[in-house]
Design an enzyme around this catalytic site. Structure first.
Site, PDB file in Angstrom:
ATOM      1  N   GLY A  22     -44.068 -20.969 -14.600  1.00  0.00           N
ATOM      2  CA  GLY A  22     -44.257 -20.003 -15.677  1.00  0.00           C
ATOM      3  C   GLY A  22     -42.964 -19.519 -16.304  1.00  0.00           C
ATOM      4  O   GLY A  22     -41.921 -19.477 -15.654  1.00  0.00           O
ATOM      5  N   ARG A  44     -42.472 -11.596 -20.037  1.00  0.00           N
ATOM      6  CA  ARG A  44     -42.339 -10.144 -19.942  1.00  0.00           C
ATOM      7  C   ARG A  44     -41.092  -9.696 -19.197  1.00  0.00           C
ATOM      8  O   ARG A  44     -40.728  -8.525 -19.212  1.00  0.00           O
ATOM      9  CB  ARG A  44     -43.594  -9.555 -19.275  1.00  0.00           C
ATOM     10  CG  ARG A  44     -44.783  -9.456 -20.226  1.00  0.00           C
ATOM     11  CD  ARG A  44     -46.009  -8.934 -19.513  1.00  0.00           C
ATOM     12  NE  ARG A  44     -46.653  -9.981 -18.723  1.00  0.00           N
ATOM     13  CZ  ARG A  44     -47.710  -9.775 -17.947  1.00  0.00           C
ATOM     14  NH1 ARG A  44     -48.226  -8.559 -17.838  1.00  0.00           N
ATOM     15  NH2 ARG A  44     -48.251 -10.769 -17.278  1.00  0.00           N
ATOM     16  N   GLY A  60     -44.500 -18.516  -6.717  1.00  0.00           N
ATOM     17  CA  GLY A  60     -43.084 -18.188  -6.629  1.00  0.00           C
ATOM     18  C   GLY A  60     -42.730 -16.791  -7.051  1.00  0.00           C
ATOM     19  O   GLY A  60     -41.618 -16.319  -6.792  1.00  0.00           O
TER      20      GLY A  60
END
Length: 449
Positions: A11, A15, A101
């Site tokens: 990912g 954010r 992770g």
């Protein structure tokens, strides 16, 4: 049976507002994904696969030298799609543990618990009950109380949104189960992604029981999506470390104001004042006292040593009953022998300070060997560097070095020798001799500008 551990780390983590992958942001000075790896490595007979995507090269570089099979997910199409990329590498007939992770604090005992429940007729899911489950997929159970499905927040109806048991995403199952269900995943949902969680409904329909486990603390299964969540986990984790130190016999002035970024081992009756920072591997012997605002890295401190406020110790070996600081800097490869003292605004580097030696203030000692019971006056420096090479200074036992002296290495000061204040010493001084090397003082009475 072999266990394949699949860690999802592809990912982007938008954010976090960062140029580095989210999983490389740290908790207690260590990348989150490394926390996951360290716990995963405690499982016997296991292989680790990490699915990478955004910033994958950075992840590889950060984890270089470890036994990891990196798998690239070219497109980020959801967790189900990510695990599907690992499917060709999994051991036929083995067990599979899926981790994340960015969920850094799950202990290995939970992984073992999940895997112990897995067989051909069962899989296992890690869940947790939250007072505020907003944003998480809800666990839907049937009338018998068995897990029937997981519904993501955006796909949940009003009744399902009231459920407080949520999915952590961590699950264990067999490789044949995964191989059977993954190809059946659909992206027909609010996110347009392939959810790994959809295998729960498939398992239920196939008659495979879905066992669950829960953590002792919800923070053990919390993920990090922004810097606020990272800070919250950091403080919780540090508090757990502080609690363990107190159990082991240390006193902390304030358990909320200590940071450990590595391993800290304490003896009995240690005292640690506020805002102390420990990095790497640090060992404190019995009765060690650490003052406020100190930084200690990769060092060992012997029993009853005292470190006063605002001192920095890095890569040093400190014997028992030493006194350091305040405002001292002990640099790498420094060795302080028993009972020695390095006082305020003193810096040492790659030097041995002998038993009972005193370097009380405003001094630099580099590339030196200081004997027992030597006294080094304020403002003294060892001139160890000529711009190209480093040279050594040796000071014999019992020598006295007067204030504001410059010892130009390579140079040796003999046993019980005395160097007069303000001297620049460029030649060896014999044992017991007095050395004075300063310009002649001239005074002219009645002189006018």
């Amino acid at each position: 049976m072999v266990t394949d551990i699949v860690i999802l780390a592809a990912g982007q983590g938008t954010r976090m507002r960062s140029n580095k992958p989210k999983v490389l942001h740290t908790i207690a000075g260590k990348p989150m994904v490394q926390h996951v790896l360290d716990q995963a490595k405690m499982l016997d007979n296991s292989r680790v696969h990490i699915v990478i995507g955004h910033g994958g090269d950075q992840v590889k570089e950060a984890l270089a030298g470890q036994d990891i099979n990196f798998i690239v997910q070219q497109e980020q199409l959801g967790t189900g799609h990510a695990v599907a990329q690992a499917l060709p590498y999994l051991t036929q007939g083995g067990k599979v543990l899926v981790l994340y992770g960015d969920v850094p604090l799950t202990p290995s005992v939970i992984f073992k618990n999940l895997l112990a429940q897995v067989d051909e007729q069962q899989m296992a899911l890690l869940t947790v009950n939250l007072v505020n489950p907003n944003g998480y997929g809800r666990i839907v159970r049937d009338e018998a109380g068995l897990v029937a499905a997981i519904v993501e927040q955006k796909d949940a109806n009003d009744e399902q949104l009231k459920l407080q048991e949520i999915n952590t995403g961590i699950m264990a199952l067999t490789q044949p189960q995964l191989a059977k269900w993954l190809p059946k995943l659909s992206s027909e949902n609010a996110q347009g992604e392939y959810y790994l969680t959809d295998v729960i409904a498939m398992a239920s329909k196939s008659g495979v029981a879905i066992k669950t486990a829960q953590p002792d603390f919800e923070q053990e299964v919390k993920g990090v999506n922004n810097r606020q969540q990272q800070a919250e986990l950091e403080r919780w984790y540090q508090r757990q470390l502080a609690e363990q130190l107190m159990i082991e016999g240390a006193s902390l002035a304030d358990p909320t104001r200590i940071d450990i970024r590595g391993s800290l081992t304490v003896g009995r009756d240690c005292f640690i004042d506020i805002n102390a920072l420990f990095e790497g591997d640090v060992v404190l012997g019995d009765g060690v006292q650490i003052g406020p605002n100190c930084v200690i890295k990769n060092s060992t401190l012997g029993a009853n040593t005292q470190v006063d406020a605002n001192s920095v110790i890095d890569g040093a070996s400190i014997a028992e009953s030493c006194s350091i600081g305040p405002f001292a800097r002990i640099r790498p490869d420094s060795e302080l022998k028993a009972g020695s003292k390095v006082g305020n605004f003193v810096e040492t580097k790659k030097s041995v300070i002998g038993p009972g030696a005193k370097i009380n203030h405003l001094t630099y000692i580099g590339d030196a060997n200081i004997g027992a019971k030597v006294n080094v006056g304020a403002g003294t420096i060892t001139c160890n560097y000529d711009g190209v090479n480093k040279f050594k200074t040796v000071i014999g036992d019992g020598a006295f070095i007067g204030s504001n002296s410059s010892l130009v290495a390579p140079v040796s000061i003999g046993i019980n020798a005395v160097v007069g204040a303000g001297s620049t010493i460029t030649k060896d001084v014999e044992a017991g001799a007095l050395a004075v090397g300063r310009g002649k003082q001239i005074a002219k009475a009645g002189w006018k500008k």
